[in-house]
Design a protein around this motif. Structure first.
Motif, mmCIF file in Angstrom:
data_model
loop_
_atom_site.group_PDB
_atom_site.id
_atom_site.type_symbol
_atom_site.label_atom_id
_atom_site.label_comp_id
_atom_site.label_asym_id
_atom_site.label_seq_id
_atom_site.Cartn_x
_atom_site.Cartn_y
_atom_site.Cartn_z
ATOM 1 N N LEU A 170 48.818 21.054 79.704
ATOM 2 C CA LEU A 170 48.636 19.619 79.768
ATOM 3 C C LEU A 170 49.593 19.115 80.845
ATOM 4 O O LEU A 170 50.670 19.667 81.021
ATOM 5 C CB LEU A 170 48.959 18.961 78.421
ATOM 6 C CG LEU A 170 48.136 19.422 77.217
ATOM 7 C CD1 LEU A 170 48.576 18.669 75.969
ATOM 8 C CD2 LEU A 170 46.652 19.235 77.471
ATOM 9 N N GLU A 171 49.197 18.082 81.578
ATOM 10 C CA GLU A 171 50.067 17.570 82.631
ATOM 11 C C GLU A 171 49.815 16.092 82.861
ATOM 12 O O GLU A 171 48.698 15.611 82.673
ATOM 13 C CB GLU A 171 49.841 18.345 83.932
ATOM 14 C CG GLU A 171 50.839 18.054 85.042
ATOM 15 C CD GLU A 171 52.289 18.203 84.594
ATOM 16 O OE1 GLU A 171 52.789 17.268 83.922
ATOM 17 O OE2 GLU A 171 52.905 19.233 84.900
ATOM 18 N N SER A 172 50.871 15.385 83.239
ATOM 19 C CA SER A 172 50.716 13.970 83.573
ATOM 20 C C SER A 172 50.117 13.881 84.972
ATOM 21 O O SER A 172 50.388 14.723 85.832
ATOM 22 C CB SER A 172 52.063 13.259 83.523
ATOM 23 O OG SER A 172 52.940 13.768 84.503
ATOM 24 N N ALA A 173 49.313 12.863 85.203
ATOM 25 C CA ALA A 173 48.608 12.734 86.479
ATOM 26 C C ALA A 173 49.565 12.628 87.661
ATOM 27 O O ALA A 173 49.307 13.180 88.731
ATOM 28 C CB ALA A 173 47.685 11.511 86.437
ATOM 29 N N ASN A 174 50.701 11.962 87.471
ATOM 30 C CA ASN A 174 51.609 11.760 88.604
ATOM 31 C C ASN A 174 52.385 13.015 88.991
ATOM 32 O O ASN A 174 52.992 13.061 90.063
ATOM 33 C CB ASN A 174 52.574 10.596 88.331
ATOM 34 C CG ASN A 174 53.499 10.859 87.150
ATOM 35 O OD1 ASN A 174 53.249 11.766 86.366
ATOM 36 N ND2 ASN A 174 54.538 10.072 87.025
#
Length: 288
Positions: A170-174
């Motif tokens: 999972l990863e944050s878009a920024n």
């Protein structure tokens, strides 16, 4: 949180770990809807988020917040209600509870206390991304969120590099472009897929080599929505010969301690630590 007056519920007492939609509100099972309607209480990460789902499906069950910040305080109260014979459902904001969400300690303590605990399976962004990635699904490792700091993130990726399985993050878009660039460097030439807004109107899955994906998001900028990254497994390689292992060890020993050199080669090759340590010790003593 006082136990409410028992009501005529068709549910057996216990904890119901219930999956909810990750985007499309229709992606919820009939059993999950029944449990959410009949439960004495529904524990939510954010009651405002769950209230929207309840409004769509006409559910009026009482809710209470259960999240990282209040879990320690809430668990004894929930366990008391379970002991009183209540049926309690646990949901996350979206998807399957306990997958990068709070809840496993509650499940563990409920089990230890002898309460019934059951799962109502359903939507999961991890499995949905894996399904549409086009990458091998016979063996995979869910690695959750990587560290936000680059040095720590690279160390985590180096530890995952030899794992013979598809990796799911999972990863944050920024942080997407930076994480993909670090993956390309640490994991090598591998196929990947970036899935975002899964099951929603603007669902998008971009597939390609990790380096190409990193370049795309560096140029295009951070995308909108929730992001899941899927990375293919390492390519199968022929077993290393003794001379190749020695060369790798000699290189590592020239710049690191015996302990660190052994750890590095074990991570790179997947060889048994005892075997690598014995050979490293021999080489450090000048053995041939």
């Amino acid at each position: 949180m006082k136990p409410q007056t028992p009501r005529a519920s068709r549910l057996a007492p216990g904890l119901y770990v219930t999956a909810t939609p990750i985007g499309n509100a229709s992606d919820i099972s009939l059993r999950a809807l029944e449990v959410l309607r009949e439960a004495d209480l529904v524990l939510c990460e954010d009651t405002r988020v769950t209230a929207k789902l309840f409004a769509i499906h006409g559910i009026s069950t009482k809710m209470a917040p259960y999240h990282d910040h209040n879990a320690a305080e809430m668990r004894p109260k929930v366990l008391n209600r379970l002991a009183a014979g209540e049926a309690i459902a646990l949901v996350s904001d979206a998807g399957t509870p306990l997958i990068s969400d709070p809840g496993y300690k509650l499940v563990r303590e409920a089990v230890e206390a002898g309460h019934m605990v059951t799962a109502l399976p359903g939507a999961s962004s991890v499995l949905a991304a894996l399904m549409v990635s086009g990458l091998p699904t016979d063996r995979f490792l869910f690695a959750g969120f990587l560290s936000a700091k680059r040095e720590a993130r690279r160390k985590e990726l180096a530890e995952l590099a030899p794992v013979p399985a598809t990796l799911v993050f999972l990863e944050s878009a920024n942080r997407l472009a930076a994480s993909l660039a670090d993956m390309a460097e640490a994991l090598g030439e591998r196929e990947g897929a970036v899935a975002r807004e899964l099951t929603k109107k603007f669902e998008e899955v971009r597939r390609g080599q990790l380096a190409d994906l990193a370049r795309h998001y560096e140029e295009a900028g951070a995308p909108k929505g929730e992001v899941v990254i899927v990375v293919g497994p390492p390519a199968a390689r022929a077993p290393l010969g003794a001379h190749e292992i020695d060369a790798m060890l000699e290189n590592a020993l020239a710049r690191a301690s015996l302990k660190d050199a052994v750890a590095e080669i074990v991570a790179m090759t997947g060889l048994p630590r005892r075997e690598v340590y014995a050979r490293a010790l021999d080489l450090s003593r000048g053995g041939g």
